[in-house]
Design an enzyme around this catalytic site. Structure first.
Site, PDB file in Angstrom:
ATOM      1  N   ASP A   8      67.508  17.890  18.776  1.00  0.00           N
ATOM      2  CA  ASP A   8      67.665  18.866  19.865  1.00  0.00           C
ATOM      3  C   ASP A   8      66.861  20.127  19.534  1.00  0.00           C
ATOM      4  OD1 ASP A   8      69.115  20.183  17.928  1.00  0.00           O
ATOM      5  OD2 ASP A   8      70.791  20.683  19.249  1.00  0.00           O
ATOM      6  N   GLU A  61      78.017  15.664  23.573  1.00  0.00           N
ATOM      7  CA  GLU A  61      76.565  15.758  23.525  1.00  0.00           C
ATOM      8  C   GLU A  61      75.978  16.113  24.894  1.00  0.00           C
ATOM      9  OE1 GLU A  61      74.899  16.089  20.890  1.00  0.00           O
ATOM     10  OE2 GLU A  61      76.547  15.612  19.540  1.00  0.00           O
ATOM     11  N   TYR A  66      67.345  12.301  23.595  1.00  0.00           N
ATOM     12  CA  TYR A  66      68.210  13.015  22.653  1.00  0.00           C
ATOM     13  C   TYR A  66      69.653  12.467  22.706  1.00  0.00           C
ATOM     14  CZ  TYR A  66      71.537  16.078  20.671  1.00  0.00           C
ATOM     15  OH  TYR A  66      72.602  16.512  19.934  1.00  0.00           O
TER      16      TYR A  66
END
Ligand code: ADE
Length: 367
Positions: free
Chosen positions: A136, A35, A118
């Site tokens: 995102d 991520e 996020y």
């Protein structure tokens, strides 16, 4: 409507999810790394970096033990190097204060360096099953179209609203799959241009599609023209073949990366004058500037540079670090082991070619 959207998205994801490395063997560390790498970077670019990084640093302990330079070297070319610095710092915190276990909830994840809303949402939901959204850029595009949102998607108020809409649709379980499905939809179907609405599982409930607005949403304020700078870099070779390199200040852009020292050319200054000034300010030395070795063009997110590498000779002083993190003479082979920006790596390539050029044509006028 919310439950129906979630059900359809999840069913679609089960059938169409790409087989990506971070979707196999989902440990918190692997999810976290993916991520972070996927922030601002496309899946295809990330995959080889992700695999190389895990080969080299297979656990949070291995990452914590590594030097920042080794981490940056693996990250080299992926861009946004603050991500690597934060990841490294966070790994050290996790090992030192959390017994090597990543925090397992959104709030605690938010405390880690480099982990924002996020990333905390993505790790909490995908690695630990917490029902929090992770929205995102891909998911934002899909949500703007689905709900026909015309607000500027780059504004934080819009981002907050989209996150709330995602939270309203989020099922308790499996929250991680829902988040990832929305991201996947944005990346593979609800693409920026020519979205494949005919294969979208939400086509019949999408506001933008109903109004034929899928190409005009999301709305974003026009990008300002990116400025351009000329940058001069000194290529200084000692008699033993060692080259003078400086390490960028750790908290600056490209912090921790090694470069041919120099800097941005100011108004009214020639490139040679710029180099003389920069070398004095940064390393406390006086240089004589020779011929240009090479020119490299490079685009960063918010500006472009033309980097001019000049042969230089020291005429006064020993290099010391006045405005950099470190300074070092390195042999050409040593350059392979330290992190350098893409543009400086190209100068290093030209230098190697120049020094190997037996005709002497490309070699310094001091040679
Ligand atoms: N972008 C951000 N997170 C992602 C994920 N888990 N899979 C694919 N693309 C992504």
């Amino acid at each position: 409507m919310a439950g129906m959207v979630a059900d359809r998205l999840l069913a679609w994801f089960e059938q169409h999810a790409r087989d990506l490395p971070w979707r196999r063997n989902r440990t918190p560390y692997r999810v976290w790394l993916a991520e972070v790498m996927l922030q601002q970077t496309q899946v295809d670019t990330v995959i080889p970096y992700y695999e190389r990084f895990l080969d080299r640093f297979p656990s949070v302990e291995a990452l914590a033990e590594a030097s920042l330079e080794d981490v940056l070297r693996i990250w080299e070319g992926l861009g946004y190097y603050a991500r690597a610095r934060h990841l490294h710092r966070a790994a050290r915190e996790v090992v030192a204060s959390m017994a090597g276990e990543l925090p397992d909830c959104f709030e605690a994840l938010m405390e880690l360096p480099g982990v924002g809303t996020y990333t905390a949402g993505a790790i909490a939901s995908m690695a630990f099953g917490e029902a929090v959204p992770a929205v995102d850029g891909n998911a934002r595009r899909a949500l703007c179209r689905l709900f026909g949102i015309r607000d500027d998607v780059t504004r934080s108020a819009t981002k907050r609203r989209l996150r709330e809409l995602a939270a309203d649709m989020l099922p308790e379980r499996p929250a991680g799959a829902f988040n990832e499905a929305l991201i996947e939809l944005g990346a593979t179907v609800c693409t920026p241009r020519s979205p494949a609405c005919h294969r979208c599982p939400l086509g019949d409930v999408c506001r933008a599609y109903a109004e034929n607005e899928q190409e005009t949403l999301p709305v974003r304020r026009p990008r300002r023209k990116t400025p351009h700078y000329d940058v001069a870099a000194a290529v200084t070779v000692r008699e033993d073949g060692a080259v003078l390199l400086a390490q960028r200040n750790i908290d600056d852009m490209l912090g921790g990366m090694w470069e041919f020292p120099g800097g941005k050319c100011e108004d009214g200054e020639t490139l040679a004058q710029c180099l003389v000034r920069e070398m004095k300010e940064e390393l406390g030395v006086t240089v004589e500037v020779g011929q240009r070795l090479t020119v490299v063009a490079h685009a960063y997110t918010h500006f472009r540079i033309t980097l001019h590498g000049f042969w230089c000779r020291l005429t006064e002083g020993e290099p010391r670090c006045l405005d950099c993190a470190a300074v070092r003479w390195m042999l050409l082979d040593e350059l392979d082991d330290v992190p350098m920006s893409v543009a400086d790596r190209k100068i290093a390539g030209a230098l190697r070619a120049g020094l190997n050029d037996s005709s002497g044509g490309a070699v310094s006028d001091f040679a």
